[in-house]
Design an enzyme around this catalytic site. Structure first.
Site, PDB file in Angstrom:
ATOM      1  N   ASP A 179       0.868  -1.104  -0.015  1.00  0.00           N
ATOM      2  CA  ASP A 179      -0.051  -0.042  -0.107  1.00  0.00           C
ATOM      3  C   ASP A 179       0.776   1.091   0.030  1.00  0.00           C
ATOM      4  OD1 ASP A 179      -1.606   2.146   0.665  1.00  0.00           O
ATOM      5  OD2 ASP A 179      -2.878   1.017   2.178  1.00  0.00           O
ATOM      6  N   TYR A 213      -8.118  15.995  -8.555  1.00  0.00           N
ATOM      7  CA  TYR A 213      -7.410  15.119  -9.502  1.00  0.00           C
ATOM      8  C   TYR A 213      -6.519  15.973 -10.264  1.00  0.00           C
ATOM      9  CZ  TYR A 213      -6.030  11.846 -12.827  1.00  0.00           C
ATOM     10  OH  TYR A 213      -5.336  10.669 -13.704  1.00  0.00           O
ATOM     11  N   LYS A 264      -2.327  16.157  -9.633  1.00  0.00           N
ATOM     12  CA  LYS A 264      -1.421  15.629 -10.978  1.00  0.00           C
ATOM     13  C   LYS A 264      -0.405  16.941 -11.335  1.00  0.00           C
ATOM     14  CE  LYS A 264      -2.681  11.283 -11.495  1.00  0.00           C
ATOM     15  NZ  LYS A 264      -1.861  10.175 -11.123  1.00  0.00           N
ATOM     16  N   ARG A 316     -12.983  13.706 -26.494  1.00  0.00           N
ATOM     17  CA  ARG A 316     -12.003  14.615 -25.740  1.00  0.00           C
ATOM     18  C   ARG A 316     -10.701  14.343 -26.615  1.00  0.00           C
ATOM     19  NH1 ARG A 316     -11.610  14.084 -19.243  1.00  0.00           N
ATOM     20  NH2 ARG A 316     -10.451  12.274 -19.706  1.00  0.00           N
TER      21      ARG A 316
HETATM   22  P1  NAD Z   1      -6.393   1.808 -12.655  1.00  0.00           P
HETATM   23  O1  NAD Z   1      -6.784   2.977 -11.924  1.00  0.00           O
HETATM   24  O2  NAD Z   1      -7.395   0.745 -13.365  1.00  0.00           O
HETATM   25  O3  NAD Z   1      -5.618   0.840 -11.489  1.00  0.00           O
HETATM   26  C1  NAD Z   1      -5.111   1.450 -10.550  1.00  0.00           C
HETATM   27  C2  NAD Z   1      -4.326   0.207  -9.638  1.00  0.00           C
HETATM   28  O4  NAD Z   1      -3.900   0.941  -8.404  1.00  0.00           O
HETATM   29  C3  NAD Z   1      -5.343  -0.820  -9.188  1.00  0.00           C
HETATM   30  O5  NAD Z   1      -4.646  -2.106  -9.402  1.00  0.00           O
HETATM   31  C4  NAD Z   1      -5.254  -0.395  -7.612  1.00  0.00           C
HETATM   32  O6  NAD Z   1      -5.471  -1.927  -6.820  1.00  0.00           O
HETATM   33  C5  NAD Z   1      -3.817   0.203  -7.482  1.00  0.00           C
HETATM   34  N1  NAD Z   1      -3.906   1.152  -6.132  1.00  0.00           N
HETATM   35  C6  NAD Z   1      -4.914   1.456  -5.697  1.00  0.00           C
HETATM   36  N2  NAD Z   1      -4.467   2.212  -4.323  1.00  0.00           N
HETATM   37  C7  NAD Z   1      -3.453   1.661  -4.109  1.00  0.00           C
HETATM   38  C8  NAD Z   1      -2.444   1.941  -3.042  1.00  0.00           C
HETATM   39  N3  NAD Z   1      -2.591   2.729  -2.006  1.00  0.00           N
HETATM   40  N4  NAD Z   1      -1.304   1.331  -2.895  1.00  0.00           N
HETATM   41  C9  NAD Z   1      -0.876   0.544  -4.138  1.00  0.00           C
HETATM   42  N5  NAD Z   1      -1.910   0.356  -5.270  1.00  0.00           N
HETATM   43  C10 NAD Z   1      -2.963   0.918  -5.345  1.00  0.00           C
HETATM   44  O7  NAD Z   1      -5.235   1.798 -13.490  1.00  0.00           O
HETATM   45  P2  NAD Z   1      -4.938   3.254 -14.387  1.00  0.00           P
HETATM   46  O8  NAD Z   1      -6.404   4.017 -15.066  1.00  0.00           O
HETATM   47  O9  NAD Z   1      -3.895   2.681 -15.621  1.00  0.00           O
HETATM   48  O10 NAD Z   1      -4.279   4.253 -13.819  1.00  0.00           O
HETATM   49  C11 NAD Z   1      -2.855   4.221 -13.350  1.00  0.00           C
HETATM   50  C12 NAD Z   1      -2.335   5.789 -13.179  1.00  0.00           C
HETATM   51  O11 NAD Z   1      -2.593   6.518 -14.424  1.00  0.00           O
HETATM   52  C13 NAD Z   1      -3.212   6.534 -12.106  1.00  0.00           C
HETATM   53  O12 NAD Z   1      -2.397   7.426 -11.210  1.00  0.00           O
HETATM   54  C14 NAD Z   1      -4.067   7.371 -12.785  1.00  0.00           C
HETATM   55  O13 NAD Z   1      -4.433   8.421 -12.024  1.00  0.00           O
HETATM   56  C15 NAD Z   1      -3.040   7.881 -14.051  1.00  0.00           C
HETATM   57  N6  NAD Z   1      -3.799   8.124 -15.266  1.00  0.00           N
HETATM   58  C16 NAD Z   1      -5.068   7.295 -15.675  1.00  0.00           C
HETATM   59  C17 NAD Z   1      -5.577   7.849 -16.983  1.00  0.00           C
HETATM   60  C18 NAD Z   1      -6.743   6.994 -17.599  1.00  0.00           C
HETATM   61  O14 NAD Z   1      -7.353   7.657 -18.474  1.00  0.00           O
HETATM   62  N7  NAD Z   1      -6.723   5.690 -17.204  1.00  0.00           N
HETATM   63  C19 NAD Z   1      -5.238   8.911 -17.466  1.00  0.00           C
HETATM   64  C20 NAD Z   1      -4.256   9.779 -17.115  1.00  0.00           C
HETATM   65  C21 NAD Z   1      -3.392   9.172 -15.879  1.00  0.00           C
END
Ligand code: NAD
Length: 249
Positions: free
Chosen positions: A58, A151, A155, A209
């Protein structure tokens, strides 16, 4: 093999971009340590026979991070990928939700960096270089989006943290960059679409978008992850790198 001989730790590696990055880095020869709180997801990742080492971690738990850092030792790459998308304007965010997003999206990266950086610097002194990659977003200081108040704030802070780490350690072989994706088709994005009042319209809106007319797949993002963790990007640090399907043209 672009990451041969490199030891790389990736958070949020059970699903989405973190998981895809773990697989892409392993395919390029890296020894990958994948961490997440989702033990079932990690088990399926480890079960794929790719040699990836998995640990429940975590990233909000400093003691657990410090313990893993002590066990893991020097890394060549650290990808801080964990983050959460809160939906709402500044008027909608409770103090509790604000604190949660700041803690998971930003403070976790400070904790991970404090724990892993000293041994990374030592290793960089021996190998000539190490790299940190922090997951930011196009929704940040780069561009404002509706309902992304906390958010976008977090970021933007990730980009600030990235630049400060880059500035402080540039002379010691440590590079630090931020990755800023557009809208990526991941399990959490599917969750955001499903929880919308009108999911069909929500998906259309997310797609609209991107001027390229589609969502990114995780495979649109992982080549950049590999590049930024590899020696190919050795003259690059302190950058917020966009991969957004044309949103910010
Ligand atoms: P996701 O959100 O589907 O998965 C996130 C993962 O993080 C999960 O496996 C979850 O168990 C894990 N997680 C959550 N809390 C945690 C903790 N406290 N410790 C360890 N692990 C933890 O994956 P995603 O959409 O690929 O997003 C990953 C990152 O990319 C995030 O930082 C998100 O903000 C960023 N992001 C996502 C997008 C998008 O459109 N999906 C776009 C830009 C940035």
């Amino acid at each position: 093999m672009r990451l041969q001989g490199k030891r790389i730790l990736i958070s949020a590696a059970a699903q989405g971009m973190g998981r895809a990055s773990a697989l892409a880095c392993a395919a390029e020869g890296a020894s990958v340590v994948a961490v997440d709180i989702d033990e079932d997801g990690l088990a399926t990742l480890a079960g794929e026979g790719n040699g990836i080492e998995v640990h429940r971690l975590d990233v909000r738990d400093r003691a657990a991070i410090d313990a893993l850092a002590a066990r893991t030792g020097g890394l060549d790459g650290l990808f801080n990928c964990a983050g959460f998308v809160h939906h709402g304007t500044v008027l909608d965010v409770s103090e509790e939700d604000w604190a949660f997003s700041v803690d998971l999206n930003v403070t976790s990266m400070y904790r991970m960096t404090q724990a892993f950086l000293p041994a990374m610097l030592e290793r960089a002194g021996e190998t000539g270089g190490a790299a940190i990659l922090n997951m930011a977003s196009m929704a940040s200081s780069i561009k404002g989006f509706v309902n992304r108040a906390v958010y976008g704030t977090t970021k933007a802070a990730v980009i600030g943290l990235t630049k400060s780490i880059a500035a402080d350690f540039v002379t010691r072989g440590l590079r630090c960059n931020a990755l800023c994706p557009g809208t990526v088709d991941t399990p959490s994005l599917r969750g955001r679409i499903a929880s919308a009042a009108d999911p069909v319209q929500a998906e259309k809106d997310f797609i609209a978008r991107q001027p390229m007319g589609r969502l990114a797949t995780v495979d649109d993002i992982t080549p950049l992850v590999v590049y930024l963790l590899s020696d190919e990007s050795r003259f690059m640090t302190g950058q917020a790198v966009l991969v957004d399907g044309g949103v910010t043209i």
